[in-house]
Scaffold this motif. Structure first.
Motif, mmCIF file in Angstrom:
data_model
loop_
_atom_site.group_PDB
_atom_site.id
_atom_site.type_symbol
_atom_site.label_atom_id
_atom_site.label_comp_id
_atom_site.label_asym_id
_atom_site.label_seq_id
_atom_site.Cartn_x
_atom_site.Cartn_y
_atom_site.Cartn_z
ATOM 1 N N LEU A 1 0.646 -0.982 -0.340
ATOM 2 C CA LEU A 1 -0.326 0.026 -0.204
ATOM 3 C C LEU A 1 1.074 1.353 0.030
ATOM 4 C CD1 LEU A 1 -2.962 -0.590 2.834
ATOM 5 C CD2 LEU A 1 -3.429 -0.494 0.425
ATOM 6 N N ALA A 2 2.232 1.394 1.030
ATOM 7 C CA ALA A 2 2.830 2.804 0.792
ATOM 8 C C ALA A 2 3.568 2.450 -0.616
ATOM 9 C CB ALA A 2 3.622 2.399 1.492
ATOM 10 N N GLY A 3 3.391 1.876 -0.690
ATOM 11 C CA GLY A 3 4.563 1.621 -3.060
ATOM 12 C C GLY A 3 3.697 1.416 -3.552
ATOM 13 N N PHE B 1 1.563 -0.442 12.787
ATOM 14 C CA PHE B 1 0.793 0.409 12.688
ATOM 15 C C PHE B 1 1.899 1.418 12.647
ATOM 16 C CE2 PHE B 1 3.171 1.949 17.332
ATOM 17 C CZ PHE B 1 3.785 3.022 17.072
ATOM 18 N N TRP B 2 3.306 1.166 12.627
ATOM 19 C CA TRP B 2 4.350 2.495 12.037
ATOM 20 C C TRP B 2 4.142 2.421 10.132
ATOM 21 C CZ3 TRP B 2 9.315 0.816 9.369
ATOM 22 C CH2 TRP B 2 9.069 1.808 8.464
ATOM 23 N N LEU B 3 3.930 1.008 9.614
ATOM 24 C CA LEU B 3 3.962 0.543 8.250
ATOM 25 C C LEU B 3 2.526 1.112 8.379
ATOM 26 C CD1 LEU B 3 5.426 -2.780 8.023
ATOM 27 C CD2 LEU B 3 5.942 -1.245 6.969
ATOM 28 N N HIS B 4 1.276 1.254 8.867
ATOM 29 C CA HIS B 4 -0.333 1.637 8.174
ATOM 30 C C HIS B 4 0.356 2.979 8.442
ATOM 31 C CE1 HIS B 4 -3.739 2.968 8.679
ATOM 32 N NE2 HIS B 4 -4.578 2.089 8.268
ATOM 33 N N HIS B 5 1.172 3.631 8.733
ATOM 34 C CA HIS B 5 1.149 5.292 8.997
ATOM 35 C C HIS B 5 2.394 5.447 7.491
ATOM 36 C CE1 HIS B 5 2.211 9.360 9.600
ATOM 37 N NE2 HIS B 5 1.773 9.420 10.689
ATOM 38 N N LEU B 6 2.924 4.952 6.826
ATOM 39 C CA LEU B 6 3.037 4.741 6.145
ATOM 40 C C LEU B 6 2.831 4.713 4.500
ATOM 41 C CD1 LEU B 6 7.354 3.493 6.831
ATOM 42 C CD2 LEU B 6 6.205 6.278 6.093
ATOM 43 N N ALA B 7 1.834 4.032 4.940
ATOM 44 C CA ALA B 7 0.565 3.458 3.991
ATOM 45 C C ALA B 7 -0.262 4.730 3.943
ATOM 46 C CB ALA B 7 0.448 1.725 4.388
#
Length: 337
Positions: A48-50, A151-157
């Motif tokens: 999702l972030a990429g 949650f850190w990866l979700h924030h990036l996404a």
């Protein structure tokens, strides 16, 4: 150290790793399931972030370039794909505390008390307090290690879509807010303590599962109600033509009179009483939290949830003490570990 206390200290030192290994072995299926879920969610969030965000952003760029005087070709599938997978990942993260509470109530304490495994452990040189401490500490480390990176990866996404994807969720969307920050970890730890308490209260797996979910639902609701009041708000005003000012977590809204007084908005436009109220007003006001309050709200809400978690843990030990009575030294001279 005397000859009597030396074996006691040795037994305690040997008992700690043994208890940890036993907890990990007993709950191995849950550990594998948790690890698998964390890996899958991490892969989805990285996508999702990429590439998913990039494809959706390109689809919106194509859509915004359309003049609609003829056929408009844009990548609608990419837009919907990002939206759907973002919602799936966000929902999964928000549900994690409830899954932890259900597992803790059913398996961590409820089932062991129901089957008598816990009482058997208490007779094998393991004190009830240490039994409970290990069963709370080991899963707490696993839960924190799993939810922290997520949650850190979700924030990036979420951040990858800001300014690029028209349908990206606002920061104050309730489900995005919690999935985006440390409140996810705090709620998961609260779920662990809530489920353990439910298991100690009911001492049966199924009722403890239900009560654990009820407990964490109450913690979630309490945090949601108190969150807007944990940090100073901002008040802005605007004219009647402009409408309500500001964007964020709204605490209060209404009308501003010529004297500067605040009145509640009648939320009407036709009857006489409505016109009488609007005639006194010169504009609207909003008391709210802007985007700059995101991290203060995250941290204060997490602190509140962790404080409630501490109370739940204390309640666990008090209930356990009521079940087992005060810990005494074994008559054989072997200390409980």
């Amino acid at each position: 150290m005397t000859a009597t206390t030396a074996p006691v200290a040795q037994a305690r030192a040997a008992g700690k790793p043994r208890l940890i290994r036993w907890v990990l072995r007993l709950h191995r299926p849950a550990l594998y399931g948790w690890a698998g879920l964390a890996v899958v969610l991490a892969v989805v969030l990285i996508a999702l972030a990429g590439p998913l965000a990039d494809a959706a952003a390109e689809g919106w760029r194509q859509y915004d370039a359309c003049d609609f005087r003829g056929p408009c070709h844009y990548d609608q599938d990419a837009i919907l794909r990002y939206k759907d997978w973002y919602n799936y990942a966000t929902t999964a993260l928000d549900v994690l505390p409830f899954l932890v509470a259900a597992w803790a109530g059913a398996a961590l304490t409820g089932r062991e008390l129901e089957t008598g495994t816990a009482r058997l452990a208490w007779t094998q040189s393991t004190s009830p307090a240490r039994w409970l401490a290990v069963r709370l500490a080991v899963p707490a480390l696993v839960v924190a290690a799993g939810t922290g990176p997520l949650f850190w990866l979700h924030h990036l996404a979420w951040a990858a879509g800001q300014g690029r994807i028209d349908t990206v969720k606002t920061w104050y969307d309730v489900f995005t807010f919690h999935a985006n920050g440390p409140t996810t970890t705090a709620l998961a730890l609260a779920g662990l303590a809530a489920g353990a308490l439910a298991g100690l209260l009911f001492r049966r797996a199924l009722p403890a599962l239900v009560l654990g979910v009820v407990f964490i639902s109450g913690v979630w609701g309490l945090a949601q109600q108190l969150m807007p009041h944990l940090w100073p708000t901002v008040t802005s005003t605007a004219s009647l033509k402009q409408g309500y000012p500001g964007s964020g977590i709204t605490v209060e809204q209404g009308l501003v009179t010529r004297t500067g007084a605040h009145l509640p908005d009648p939320y009407c436009s036709s009857d006489a009483s409505c016109h009488a109220v609007l005639a006194k007003a010169t504009g609207y006001y909003s008391t709210y939290h802007p985007a700059s309050h995101y991290w203060p709200l995250q941290l204060t809400t997490s602190a509140l949830i962790l404080a409630v978690t501490g109370l739940l843990v204390l309640a666990c030990f008090l209930v356990l003490r009521r079940l087992t009575g005060p810990v005494t030294t074994a008559p054989t001279g072997k200390a409980a570990v």
